[in-house]
Design an enzyme around this catalytic site. Sequence first.
Site, short mmCIF file in Angstrom:
data_model
loop_
_atom_site.label_atom_id
_atom_site.label_comp_id
_atom_site.label_asym_id
_atom_site.label_seq_id
_atom_site.Cartn_x
_atom_site.Cartn_y
_atom_site.Cartn_z
N GLU A 189 0.82 -1.22 0.00
CA GLU A 189 0.00 0.00 0.00
C GLU A 189 0.85 1.27 0.00
OE1 GLU A 189 -2.88 -0.14 3.18
OE2 GLU A 189 -4.14 -1.50 2.04
N GLU A 258 -6.84 -7.56 -0.52
CA GLU A 258 -7.41 -7.41 0.82
C GLU A 258 -8.87 -7.06 0.73
OE1 GLU A 258 -5.47 -5.10 3.78
OE2 GLU A 258 -3.51 -5.89 3.25
C1 LIG Z 1 -1.26 -3.39 3.35
C2 LIG Z 1 -1.90 -2.76 4.47
O1 LIG Z 1 -1.49 -1.81 5.06
N1 LIG Z 1 -2.95 -3.32 4.66
C3 LIG Z 1 -3.78 -2.96 5.69
C4 LIG Z 1 -5.08 -2.55 5.12
O2 LIG Z 1 -5.92 -2.29 6.11
C5 LIG Z 1 -6.17 -3.41 6.88
C6 LIG Z 1 -7.27 -3.04 7.76
O3 LIG Z 1 -6.93 -2.38 8.89
C7 LIG Z 1 -4.88 -3.79 7.58
O4 LIG Z 1 -5.07 -4.85 8.41
C8 LIG Z 1 -3.88 -4.11 6.58
O5 LIG Z 1 -2.64 -4.41 7.14
#
Ligand SMILES: CC(=O)N[C@H]1CO[C@H](CO)[C@@H](O)[C@@H]1O
Length: 734
Positions: A189, A258
């Site tokens: 991300e 995700e």
């Molecule tokens: C990649 C990352 O940061 N993912 C996050 C996206 O958001 C979820 C929800 O809180 C996180 O758990 C992930 O780690």
Amino acid sequence: MYRKMLSPAAAKVFSLLLLFISSWEICSVKSTVTYDRKGLIINGQRRILFSGSIHYPRSTPEMWPDLLKKAKDGGLDIVDTYVFWNGHEPTRGKFYFEGRYDLVRFIKLAQQAGLYVTLRIGPYACAEWNFGAFPAWLKFIPGMEFRIDNQPFELEMQKWVTKIVDMLKAEKLFETQGGPIILSQIENEFELVEWNLGDRARVYGQWAAHMAIGLNITVPWIMCKQANAPDPIIDTCNDFYCDWFSPNKDYKPKMWTENWTAWVQQFGTPPLYRPHEDLAYSVLKFIQTGGSMNNYYMYHGGTNFDRTNGAFVATSYDYDGVIDEYGLPSEPKWGHLSELHKVIKTCEPTILNSEPTVIPLGPHQEARVFNPPTGGCVAFLSNHDPNLPVNLTFWNLQYELPPWSISVLPDCRTAVYNSAIVTARKTEKKMIPFQGALQNWESYSEGTSSSDSSKTFVKYGLTEHLFLTRDTTDYLWYTTEVFIDPSEGFLYNGQDPLLNIMSAGHGLNVYVNDQLQGLHHGSLETPQVTFSKKVKLRGGVNKISLQSVAVGLPNIGTQFEKWNLGVLGPVTLSGLNEGTRDLAKQNWTYKIGLEGEDLGLPFTGGNSSVQWVQGPTLAKNWPGTWYKTTFDAPEGNDPLALDMRTMSKGLIWVNGHGVGRYWSASIAYGNCSPHPCYYGGFMNNQKCLSGCGKPSQIWYHVPRSWLKPTGNLLVVFEEWGGDPTGISLLRRTI
Ligand SMILES: CC(=O)N[C@H]1CO[C@H](CO)[C@@H](O)[C@@H]1O
Ligand SMILES: *[C@@H]1O[C@H](CO)[C@@H](O)[C@H](O)[C@H]1NC(C)=O
Ligand SMILES: *[C@@H]1O[C@H](CO)[C@@H](O)[C@H](O)[C@H]1NC(C)=O
Ligand SMILES: *[C@@H]1O[C@H](CO)[C@@H](O)[C@H](O)[C@H]1NC(C)=O
Ligand SMILES: *[C@@H]1O[C@H](CO)[C@@H](O)[C@H](O)[C@H]1NC(C)=O
């Protein structure tokens, strides 16, 4: 929202793709993982893949085979995990790959269960994990800046990523070597950071991508939330809904890394839920718009054991997962999604061999029909209206659809699955006390300043908390002396002087002359703590002791490695005869950690020289107190938990294993008001909030494998004051 790019010159794309594929073929003639716009192609076969996140350190190796089997039985093809750098290299150059950190064992068990693996090497994980999985020592390398064009960082990152890749290659764990790993992720991300930090971040993002490509892992790399991921890396989507998403090249598959099953819980928020109807709807919407890989985040959330939670994140990482924290299926979520996976598998070739025809059936209704020349016909009927059910006529037949739902017709005639019609049975889970509250507690009280310990040192001025603790403990004492000339009198016009303290976070416990003045803490939104109170001083030497407390290190934000912790000032005493005294400009005596930690209380309960007390002299509701007792394991295999509601805040160990941080004081009650539900059609707090105004977490998972039949040592450190005689052991049953 992302807009689909125009495809670049077709010839260029094609040659790039050829180059990419042929470089894999050099390594292995038979096994290949490639892709095209319709999906991943594993050993020549294009696939629709269901994936679920299970983070190996959030459960125990003894739980892994069962969790992986339940994932496979639930219709998953892939298990997805981050790699947690700070768990593997807690001290620079000293590696740990045992127990819950036995990554290779986890991957091999996944393969034995018949699952592929997506490995998100990162090394930034976010994941509500302590420091986003960066080791604390990394921050203190000179010139260090995380996740930006910075040589010290890039050197360490490359070293770590290469070590992991080499280890997995040596174990032959990539699919092309006969192993289960079909995808690997670099960074995580990162797009958001790029938008915030500009050029230096962009340069680093591209460097990270090319560094990864250079490692020749022979299966594709992915980057989630990274629209500018360079070829051949596949950019993927993370969101509650991803049907809108298109990868940055039209020959890359549409993949969802995700799909949030709910949301993380902090100490101070209620448990959050995502309706399984909505989850199923989002998956079908993704697949009917060409999605070919969907990952549930989390399939099994598990537990933030030890001190592995990110700042203020709760110890339970249940995440309303498809399998609950304790390893039991969350029904009907597990069953409802299993059915979805089964139905889609029967449609797989038809969906993958054609583009859907979209037939509008109403203002918020449509059919999507996959009808390839090679045969087969699959239709998805959608009712995107969040409130109203409808009857749709499709190819002369009538179908009734609940609001916010999608039906699957594997033969274009018979609706065999609807995302909002749940046939899986709901099961109620119970927490059953085992023999009531635990007995025979003993207590041991910590001192109230650093001067009570031999392991102290003096420094001029105030020093940053993490710089001293290196995250080996949550606690740091700052103690200083204030001399008040008795001959001056010390009533200052009848007023006590005002002590002002600023801490960068997260907790601050203040003592003056060993008298408690206050227990304070920040929150995720405002980690800083301010203390301002009139205090009684005496003529002569006064002792001011500040216990600074960390509650996990931040795991997200722009350059979160620059955020400080602890008492950095100002610290002043005002209203003295002389005016205001700046206590930051004098010597302070420091003590890292708790005395009980030095005595080994968490692991052994301490040796015979530790003076535990019991019976009527047992300390209760007293800050800075250690408790211990022993207990026998309940018979059977039900998962176990400790009920901590009579305690306030602290840490738990069972037979030396860190159960985690607990926090059940009223300040960590679920505050629902700032947490509206935002799940598409379910803009309704009833659907995703419960437990408002109760402690965020009262049950703490104790894995069975940590117990012996009798005489298990339970040690608790209570920071604020609580009553251990109310702690009980519970069995979780269906
Ligand atoms: C990649 C990352 O940061 N993912 C996050 C996206 O958001 C979820 C929800 O809180 C996180 O758990 C992930 O780690
Ligand atoms: C990757 O492959 C390229 C080209 O074959 C080669 O030059 C390079 O040394 C390889 N790198 C690694 C880490 O194997
Ligand atoms: C759909 O049709 C059935 C049968 O005709 C009827 O019972 C039902 O009420 C209709 N539902 C809606 C939402 O119109
Ligand atoms: C402060 O501490 C240093 C180092 O221990 C010591 O040399 C110095 O005398 C101290 N200063 C005062 C004012 O106590
Ligand atoms: C107990 O432990 C302390 C601290 O680790 C040590 O100094 C002491 O010698 C030990 N005493 C006994 C009796 O083992």
